[in-house]
Design a protein around this motif. Structure first.
Motif, PDB file in Angstrom:
ATOM      1  N   LYS A  26       4.174  18.633  20.880  1.00 50.00           N
ATOM      2  CA  LYS A  26       5.560  18.925  20.540  1.00 50.00           C
ATOM      3  C   LYS A  26       5.642  19.881  19.342  1.00 50.00           C
ATOM      4  O   LYS A  26       4.756  19.916  18.489  1.00 50.00           O
ATOM      5  N   CYS A  27       6.708  20.664  19.304  1.00 49.37           N
ATOM      6  CA  CYS A  27       6.955  21.488  18.116  1.00 49.37           C
ATOM      7  C   CYS A  27       7.060  20.583  16.890  1.00 49.37           C
ATOM      8  O   CYS A  27       7.691  19.519  16.954  1.00 49.37           O
ATOM      9  N   PRO A  28       6.446  20.981  15.763  1.00 49.99           N
ATOM     10  CA  PRO A  28       6.445  20.119  14.573  1.00 49.99           C
ATOM     11  C   PRO A  28       7.834  19.958  13.962  1.00 49.99           C
ATOM     12  O   PRO A  28       8.780  20.678  14.308  1.00 49.99           O
ATOM     13  N   ASP A  29       7.945  19.030  13.030  1.00 48.79           N
ATOM     14  CA  ASP A  29       9.245  18.662  12.458  1.00 48.79           C
ATOM     15  C   ASP A  29       9.957  19.839  11.802  1.00 48.79           C
ATOM     16  O   ASP A  29      11.185  19.920  11.842  1.00 48.79           O
ATOM     17  N   TRP A  30       9.204  20.745  11.161  1.00 46.95           N
ATOM     18  CA  TRP A  30       9.844  21.844  10.448  1.00 46.95           C
ATOM     19  C   TRP A  30      10.351  22.941  11.382  1.00 46.95           C
ATOM     20  O   TRP A  30      11.096  23.822  10.985  1.00 46.95           O
ATOM     21  N   HIS A  31       9.942  22.892  12.649  1.00 51.03           N
ATOM     22  CA  HIS A  31      10.252  23.948  13.608  1.00 51.03           C
ATOM     23  C   HIS A  31      11.697  23.838  14.088  1.00 51.03           C
ATOM     24  O   HIS A  31      12.257  22.747  14.190  1.00 51.03           O
ATOM     25  N   LEU A  32      12.298  24.982  14.409  1.00 56.16           N
ATOM     26  CA  LEU A  32      13.659  24.997  14.938  1.00 56.16           C
ATOM     27  C   LEU A  32      13.773  24.150  16.199  1.00 56.16           C
ATOM     28  O   LEU A  32      14.800  23.518  16.440  1.00 56.16           O
ATOM     29  N   GLY A  33      12.707  24.126  16.996  1.00 58.17           N
ATOM     30  CA  GLY A  33      12.702  23.337  18.227  1.00 58.17           C
ATOM     31  C   GLY A  33      11.959  22.027  18.082  1.00 58.17           C
ATOM     32  O   GLY A  33      11.300  21.588  19.029  1.00 58.17           O
ATOM     33  N   ALA A  34      12.011  21.419  16.913  1.00 59.63           N
ATOM     34  CA  ALA A  34      11.264  20.187  16.642  1.00 59.63           C
ATOM     35  C   ALA A  34      11.405  19.179  17.777  1.00 59.63           C
ATOM     36  O   ALA A  34      12.512  18.881  18.233  1.00 59.63           O
ATOM     37  N   GLY A  35      10.243  18.694  18.250  1.00 55.55           N
ATOM     38  CA  GLY A  35      10.245  17.706  19.308  1.00 55.55           C
ATOM     39  C   GLY A  35      10.227  18.294  20.704  1.00 55.55           C
ATOM     40  O   GLY A  35      10.067  17.553  21.687  1.00 55.55           O
ATOM     41  N   SER A  36      10.370  19.613  20.824  1.00 55.38           N
ATOM     42  CA  SER A  36      10.359  20.258  22.140  1.00 55.38           C
ATOM     43  C   SER A  36       8.928  20.531  22.588  1.00 55.38           C
ATOM     44  O   SER A  36       8.002  20.617  21.780  1.00 55.38           O
ATOM     45  N   ASN A  37       8.740  20.688  23.883  1.00 54.52           N
ATOM     46  CA  ASN A  37       7.430  21.004  24.434  1.00 54.52           C
ATOM     47  C   ASN A  37       7.020  22.433  24.085  1.00 54.52           C
ATOM     48  O   ASN A  37       7.867  23.263  23.743  1.00 54.52           O
TER      49      ASN A  37
END
Length: 219
Positions: free
Chosen positions: A197-208
């Motif tokens: 998953k995209c990391p917590d700081w990423h705009l898409g956090a939690g996305s594949n």
């Protein structure tokens, strides 16, 4: 260019070639003739080695298919832009590929070339496993590659755990291992693990996330 032609019929090539082309438009009036030339466009055409057979065990996305089923062994590499059509994209899954040689061959390095563009949900694999077979049946593993990248440079640092603490721009890397025996290899298998998953700081956090690869390293 090595040779200059005026294009009138299809060009037939039978070996690796670079073709450079441009358009030339000629305007003629009663008083003068004006010639306008476009920019040169360059294309590299590489003849695929048909004694190398690739089996993809992971489906690439239709919109990121590059040159098709043999793209990872066609000799064509991309840059740092994933939209150029040189990369195959694999969404939310590990990339698993097997290569079989008609005749066993001596190899010094085996791996894969990947792109990372985090703003587009494209991450380097979390790790890469390489397996080799001398007889085409039994495999042994080379040391696992953790895609540990120093974001200050384009140097891969095996053995150091990376920190994805902030966004960095597109990066392209070759991840490979040296073979450990001077024995001809019949088959190789490469497993590139999806980052997750995209990391917590990423705009898409939690996305594949995606894996984008353009070429296997077989040297």
């Amino acid at each position: 260019p090595e040779k200059t032609y005026t294009y009138s019929t299809p060009i037939k090539i039978t070996s690796n070639k670079r073709i450079e082309a441009r358009t030339i438009v000629i305007y003629s009036t009663k008083n003068e003739t004006t010639t306008l030339s476009g920019d040169w466009v360059i294309g590299d055409f590489i003849k695929r080695d048909k004694s190398v057979n690739l089996k993809l065990e992971t489906d690439y996305a239709a919109q990121y298919s590059a040159s098709g089923p043999n793209s990872l062994i066609d000799g064509v590499q991309g840059g740092k832009e994933f939209r150029t059509g040189d990369f195959q994209g694999f969404w939310n899954q590990d990339l698993v590929v097997e290569v079989n040689f008609d005749s066993a061959r001596m190899l010094s390095e085996i791996g894969i070339s990947c792109l990372q563009d985090m703003k587009s949900w494209i991450f380097f694999p979390s790790e890469i496993q390489i397996e080799i077979s001398y007889d085409g049946t039994h495999f042994e593993s080379l040391p696992t590659i953790s895609t540990n990248v120093s974001f200050a440079s384009n140097v891969v640092n095996p053995g150091i755990i990376p920190s994805f603490s902030s966004y960095v721009g597109p990066m392209k890397m070759e991840f490979f291992r040296k073979t450990q025996k001077e024995v001809a290899i019949k088959k190789i298998r490469i497993i590139a693990k999806n980052y997750g998953k995209c990391p917590d700081w990423h705009l898409g956090a939690g996305s594949n996330t995606w894996i984008f690869a353009d070429e296997l390293i077989i040297r």
